[in-house]
Scaffold this active site. Structure first.
Site, PDB file in Angstrom:
ATOM      1  N   ASP A 100      -1.449  -8.263   4.451  1.00 62.96           N
ATOM      2  CA  ASP A 100      -2.772  -7.723   4.197  1.00 62.96           C
ATOM      3  C   ASP A 100      -2.697  -6.204   4.456  1.00 62.96           C
ATOM      4  OD1 ASP A 100      -5.628  -7.614   3.910  1.00 62.96           O
ATOM      5  OD2 ASP A 100      -5.799  -7.634   6.081  1.00 62.96           O
ATOM      6  N   ASP A 102      -5.987  -3.705   5.002  1.00 71.01           N
ATOM      7  CA  ASP A 102      -6.987  -3.187   5.934  1.00 71.01           C
ATOM      8  C   ASP A 102      -6.893  -3.893   7.283  1.00 71.01           C
ATOM      9  OD1 ASP A 102      -7.677  -2.036   3.532  1.00 71.01           O
ATOM     10  OD2 ASP A 102      -9.828  -2.318   3.805  1.00 71.01           O
ATOM     11  N   GLU A 109     -10.706  -0.244   7.942  1.00 72.12           N
ATOM     12  CA  GLU A 109     -11.220  -0.946   6.772  1.00 72.12           C
ATOM     13  C   GLU A 109     -11.649   0.125   5.773  1.00 72.12           C
ATOM     14  OE1 GLU A 109     -11.558  -4.327   6.167  1.00 72.12           O
ATOM     15  OE2 GLU A 109     -10.461  -4.746   8.024  1.00 72.12           O
ATOM     16  N   SER A 188      -4.340  -7.045  -1.072  1.00 79.42           N
ATOM     17  CA  SER A 188      -5.478  -6.489  -0.349  1.00 79.42           C
ATOM     18  C   SER A 188      -6.808  -6.829  -0.994  1.00 79.42           C
ATOM     19  CB  SER A 188      -5.336  -4.966  -0.275  1.00 79.42           C
ATOM     20  OG  SER A 188      -6.469  -4.385   0.350  1.00 79.42           O
ATOM     21  N   GLY A 189      -7.765  -7.195  -0.144  1.00 79.32           N
ATOM     22  CA  GLY A 189      -9.142  -7.305  -0.579  1.00 79.32           C
ATOM     23  C   GLY A 189      -9.802  -5.949  -0.641  1.00 79.32           C
ATOM     24  N   ASP A 256      -5.144 -10.492   9.191  1.00 80.73           N
ATOM     25  CA  ASP A 256      -6.038 -10.497  10.359  1.00 80.73           C
ATOM     26  C   ASP A 256      -7.350 -11.229  10.147  1.00 80.73           C
ATOM     27  OD1 ASP A 256      -8.285  -7.805  10.221  1.00 80.73           O
ATOM     28  OD2 ASP A 256      -6.917  -8.302   8.594  1.00 80.73           O
TER      29      ASP A 256
END
Length: 301
Positions: A100, A102, A109, A188-189, A256
């Site tokens: 991931d 962020d 973030e 990544s979101g 996370d």
């Protein structure tokens, strides 16, 4: 990372920001001796953290599952992070590392940094926190948060890129996997406008992230294309492993938030990094202090 070791190896990795208690090391040796012969202890410490590896030759028919739990409980109580790995991951090391971004690869973030420019940071941060705990559907929460960025000058993206900071140990982890012949991907979101340059600077092999829609130099408050959500993260992990010719057993995933749980479950070792409680509870292992290269110590390397 160390050189490949004989087949049938089992490795227990212990990592901590402080020296590992001697009593816990003795316990780890006892646990590994229940399933392995020729047990030895190796110091795996690096700048920023202490590490010990307890390794041995797995006995035929031995079941390491109970040993994992017998080790993890006491270690967690003493503030030490642990993992126990066998099979190809123990013998050959990481074939593919998927992370991931962020609050994992980087310390912040990105959407909250953008929201600060838009004057909506507190509102966005509240939604982010709830999504990370698994209380909200990620795609819906992303739409809600991105909508709060509508009208923001796209030039703010350059300011955010400049403000992004790598998590301590991030570069060391990526370099170690590459040096040992492995591949690295980030999923990544967050947003490709920030993630892509970062991935390029680190020499990362695979990258996917959401894309912000821009019209006439301003964010529209929408994303373009499919959302990179929990399901997409797992799908990309599997696709990259297949493309690289890496068995899932040799894939390590690190994240996370609840959005990472599917990819952590799909990997040979899923690591919760400074994560929310729901993620720590479901992941195979955890790193509870902010050194990303401590993942190497969990692998006993």
């Amino acid at each position: 990372m160390s050189a490949p070791v004989p087949a049938g190896t089992v490795r227990a990795g212990l990592v901590s920001p402080r020296p590992v208690p001697a009593a816990l090391l003795r316990h780890a040796v006892t646990v590994v001796e229940q399933v392995a012969d020729a047990v030895k202890v190796t110091d795996t410490s690096r700048p920023g953290w202490y590490g010990l590896a307890v390794s041995g030759t797995l006995r035929p028919g031995a079941r390491p599952g109970p040993a994992r739990e017998e080790l993890r409980g006491p270690a967690t109580a003493l503030g030490v992070d642990t993992a126990l790995v066998t099979g190809e991951l123990a013998t050959d090391g990481v074939g593919l590392l998927v992370m991931d971004v962020d609050s994992t690869l980087i310390t912040a973030e990105v959407i909250e940094l953008l929201a600060e420019h838009a004057g909506t940071r507190d509102l966005v941060a509240d939604v982010t926190e709830r999504a990370m705990r698994g209380e909200l559907d990620f795609a819906a929460s992303l739409r809600e948060r991105v909508a709060m960025l509508a009208g923001l000058d796209a030039g703010a993206l350059a300011d955010v890129r400049a403000a992004v900071t790598l998590t301590p140990g991030a570069r060391e982890l990526v370099d170690a996997v590459h040096d040992a012949g492995g591949r690295v991907g980030v999923v990544s979101g967050g947003f490709a406008e920030v993630v892509a340059p970062l991935a390029t600077s680190l020499g990362i092999d695979h990258m996917v992230a959401n894309v912000l829609e821009v019209d006439d130099g301003r964010l529209t408050g929408r994303t373009a294309g499919a959302v990179v959500d929990r399901t997409a993260k797992e799908r990309h992990l599997r696709e990259w492993a297949r493309a690289d010719g890496v068995a899932l057993e040799r894939v390590v995933a690190v994240g996370d938030g609840a959005n990472d749980l599917d990819m952590l479950a799909a990997a040979g070792l899923g690591v919760a990094f400074c994560a929310k409680p729901v993620v720590q509870a479901e992941a195979d292992a955890a790193v509870s202090f902010p050194r990303l290269d401590a993942v190497l110590g969990l692998l006993g390397r």
